[in-house]
Write a protein that holds these residues in place. Structure first.
Motif, short mmCIF file in Angstrom:
data_model
loop_
_atom_site.label_atom_id
_atom_site.label_comp_id
_atom_site.label_asym_id
_atom_site.label_seq_id
_atom_site.Cartn_x
_atom_site.Cartn_y
_atom_site.Cartn_z
N UNK A 266 0.83 -1.20 0.00
CA UNK A 266 0.00 0.00 0.00
C UNK A 266 0.86 1.25 0.00
N UNK A 267 0.20 2.38 -0.02
CA UNK A 267 0.89 3.68 -0.02
C UNK A 267 0.05 4.68 0.74
N UNK A 268 0.69 5.51 1.53
CA UNK A 268 0.01 6.55 2.30
C UNK A 268 0.48 7.92 1.83
N UNK A 269 -0.47 8.79 1.50
CA UNK A 269 -0.18 10.13 1.02
C UNK A 269 -0.98 11.13 1.83
N UNK A 270 -0.33 12.16 2.33
CA UNK A 270 -1.00 13.23 3.07
C UNK A 270 -0.91 14.53 2.27
N UNK A 271 -2.00 15.29 2.29
CA UNK A 271 -2.02 16.61 1.65
C UNK A 271 -2.50 17.64 2.67
N UNK A 272 -1.82 18.78 2.75
CA UNK A 272 -2.15 19.84 3.69
C UNK A 272 -2.30 21.16 2.95
N UNK A 273 -3.32 21.93 3.31
CA UNK A 273 -3.62 23.18 2.63
C UNK A 273 -3.09 24.35 3.46
N UNK A 274 -2.03 25.05 3.02
CA UNK A 274 -1.50 26.18 3.78
C UNK A 274 -2.54 27.27 4.01
N UNK A 275 -3.40 27.49 3.04
CA UNK A 275 -4.40 28.54 3.19
C UNK A 275 -5.39 28.21 4.30
N UNK A 276 -5.74 26.95 4.42
CA UNK A 276 -6.67 26.53 5.47
C UNK A 276 -6.02 26.65 6.85
N UNK A 277 -4.72 26.35 6.92
CA UNK A 277 -4.00 26.47 8.18
C UNK A 277 -3.79 27.94 8.57
N UNK A 278 -3.51 28.81 7.59
CA UNK A 278 -2.99 30.14 7.88
C UNK A 278 -3.99 31.27 7.66
N UNK A 279 -5.00 31.05 6.82
CA UNK A 279 -5.99 32.10 6.58
C UNK A 279 -5.36 33.37 6.06
N UNK A 280 -5.66 34.48 6.70
CA UNK A 280 -5.21 35.79 6.23
C UNK A 280 -3.71 35.99 6.38
N UNK A 281 -3.04 35.13 7.15
CA UNK A 281 -1.59 35.27 7.34
C UNK A 281 -0.80 34.41 6.33
N UNK A 282 -1.48 33.85 5.35
CA UNK A 282 -0.84 32.94 4.40
C UNK A 282 0.39 33.56 3.74
N UNK A 283 0.25 34.75 3.16
CA UNK A 283 1.34 35.34 2.42
C UNK A 283 2.54 35.62 3.31
N UNK A 284 2.30 36.03 4.54
CA UNK A 284 3.38 36.32 5.47
C UNK A 284 4.21 35.07 5.74
N UNK A 285 3.55 33.98 6.05
CA UNK A 285 4.29 32.78 6.43
C UNK A 285 4.90 32.06 5.22
N UNK A 286 4.26 32.16 4.09
CA UNK A 286 4.89 31.61 2.88
C UNK A 286 6.14 32.42 2.53
N UNK A 287 6.11 33.73 2.80
CA UNK A 287 7.30 34.56 2.57
C UNK A 287 8.42 34.17 3.52
N UNK A 288 8.07 33.78 4.75
CA UNK A 288 9.09 33.33 5.69
C UNK A 288 9.74 32.03 5.20
N UNK A 289 8.95 31.17 4.60
CA UNK A 289 9.52 29.95 4.03
C UNK A 289 10.51 30.30 2.92
N UNK A 290 10.17 31.31 2.11
CA UNK A 290 11.08 31.73 1.04
C UNK A 290 12.37 32.31 1.62
N UNK A 291 12.27 33.01 2.76
CA UNK A 291 13.47 33.52 3.42
C UNK A 291 14.38 32.36 3.83
N UNK A 292 13.78 31.28 4.31
CA UNK A 292 14.56 30.11 4.70
C UNK A 292 15.29 29.53 3.49
N UNK A 293 14.57 29.36 2.38
CA UNK A 293 15.20 28.82 1.18
C UNK A 293 16.33 29.74 0.70
N UNK A 294 16.10 31.05 0.73
CA UNK A 294 17.12 32.00 0.28
C UNK A 294 18.37 31.93 1.16
N UNK A 295 18.16 31.73 2.45
CA UNK A 295 19.30 31.64 3.38
C UNK A 295 20.12 30.39 3.12
#
Length: 336
Positions: A266-295
């Motif tokens: 068998x195989x197990x796959x999980x999917x998570x929606x950042x917008x559902x987790x973060x709501x109106x703060x989505x863009x802020x926290x996705x930008x923080x992820x980009x800062x991590x990648x840039x670093x």
């Protein structure tokens, strides 16, 4: 080496699968998976894998015309019975419901049962990140790997894959690795090419370290990182085996009964929606992820999958190369 365009490679892949008896739906799904591997220069999961598909069918261990059944199991769970077919078509059948459930619930799981598996998980992960979702996937395989401190195969290569979508058309952050020191397919390629393998990849039947790929294929692979990789591998055995009502790697190998076919599990796959987790703060926290990648990149390090994406750009323009011997073998199977 034999050079060809990606389009020519896809024609060859479909010809092999059709000639060997797979129906159109299975052929389409399987060819997409192997071409994705070859396109991204993941050679052990590219056109070479067609040989495994054909061998598995000849051994009677896969259903060539399987039609997956989708079951809306629970608010956060969708199950797909692959009906003994390869996993790719089952994944395609379950993906739309998985995506819808993740958007509604914030997180959702897809359990694929009774499937035969050979492909890299990043292909499926990328299909989920294309939907703007975070993804995690894992599965057992055959018992080819010794647990840390052991000397006999018990665990599978048990891959773990993760994906994070990125904005502005950037390729997603994806990793996909076996919990063994190396994928078994890479050892098989070393064996085909009569090349020694690095120390630490595996042991022979007597439990001794070996650089002979034939001895390791007859013995056992080792986990990466000693006890840490071993623990992760055991976790995957549990959450993608008993938890979803399917086989462990040892049970998959017992089912194979010496046929040498691709693993059945068998195989197990999980999917998570950042917008559902973060709501109106989505863009802020996705930008923080980009800062991590840039670093990370600023230190001169590369992100996982960067090599694949670079290879993809190149092969889409220049085509791909495979050993002439493999091309001739596939051509015979395609009855060209």
């Amino acid at each position: 080496m034999h050079r060809m365009s990606l389009e020519e490679a896809e024609v060859l892949a479909k010809a092999v699968l059709n000639a060997q008896g797979f129906n159109q739906e299975q052929t389409q799904a399987l060819s997409q998976a192997v071409i994705a591997g070859q396109r991204d220069e993941c050679h052990s999961h590219g056109l070479y894998r067609l040989l495994n598909c054909v061998k598995t069918l000849a051994a009677g261990k896969v259903v060539a015309n399987a039609q997956p059944e989708v079951h809306d199991h629970a608010p956060g769970i969708v199950r797909v019975d692959a009906k003994g077919g390869f996993s790719q078509l089952a994944f395609e059948a379950g993906l739309p419901i998985l995506t819808a459930k993740a958007r509604e619930q914030g997180i959702a799981a897809l359990a694929i049962n009774h499937c035969v598996h050979f492909s890299a998980l990043w292909v499926e992960i990328e299909a989920i990140t294309d939907q703007g979702l975070v993804a995690l996937a894992c599965n057992p395989s055959h018992a080819w790997v010794a647990p840390a401190g052991g000397n006999r195969p018990l665990l599978g290569t048990n891959p773990l894959a993760f994906g994070w979508p990125r904005p502005n058309g950037q390729p997603p952050f994806i990793f996909d690795f076996a919990t063994s020191a190396i994928a078994r397919g890479d050892i098989e390629l070393h064996h085909r090419e009569n090349k020694p393998i690095p120390e630490g990849w595996g042991i022979d039947r007597l439990g001794q370290h070996s650089q002979n790929p034939a001895d390791v294929l007859d013995g056992a692979l080792l986990t990466f990182g000693g006890h840490k990789g071993s623990a992760l591998s055991i976790m995957i055995e549990l959450i993608a085996g008993p938890l979803i009502g399917d086989l462990t790697s040892a049970e998959s190998l017992a089912y194979d009964d010496g046929a040498g076919a691709s693993p059945y599990h068998g195989e197990l796959i999980l999917a998570m929606d950042p917008e559902r987790f973060l709501g109106s703060t989505l863009e802020d926290y996705m930008a923080r992820a980009e800062d991590l990648f840039s670093s990370i990149i600023a230190q001169g390090a590369r992100l996982p999958s960067q090599r694949r994406y670079t290879a993809r750009q190149r092969t889409q323009k220049e085509g791909i190369s495979i050993p002439e011997s493999l091309y001739q073998e596939l051509s015979r199977l395609a009855r060209l």
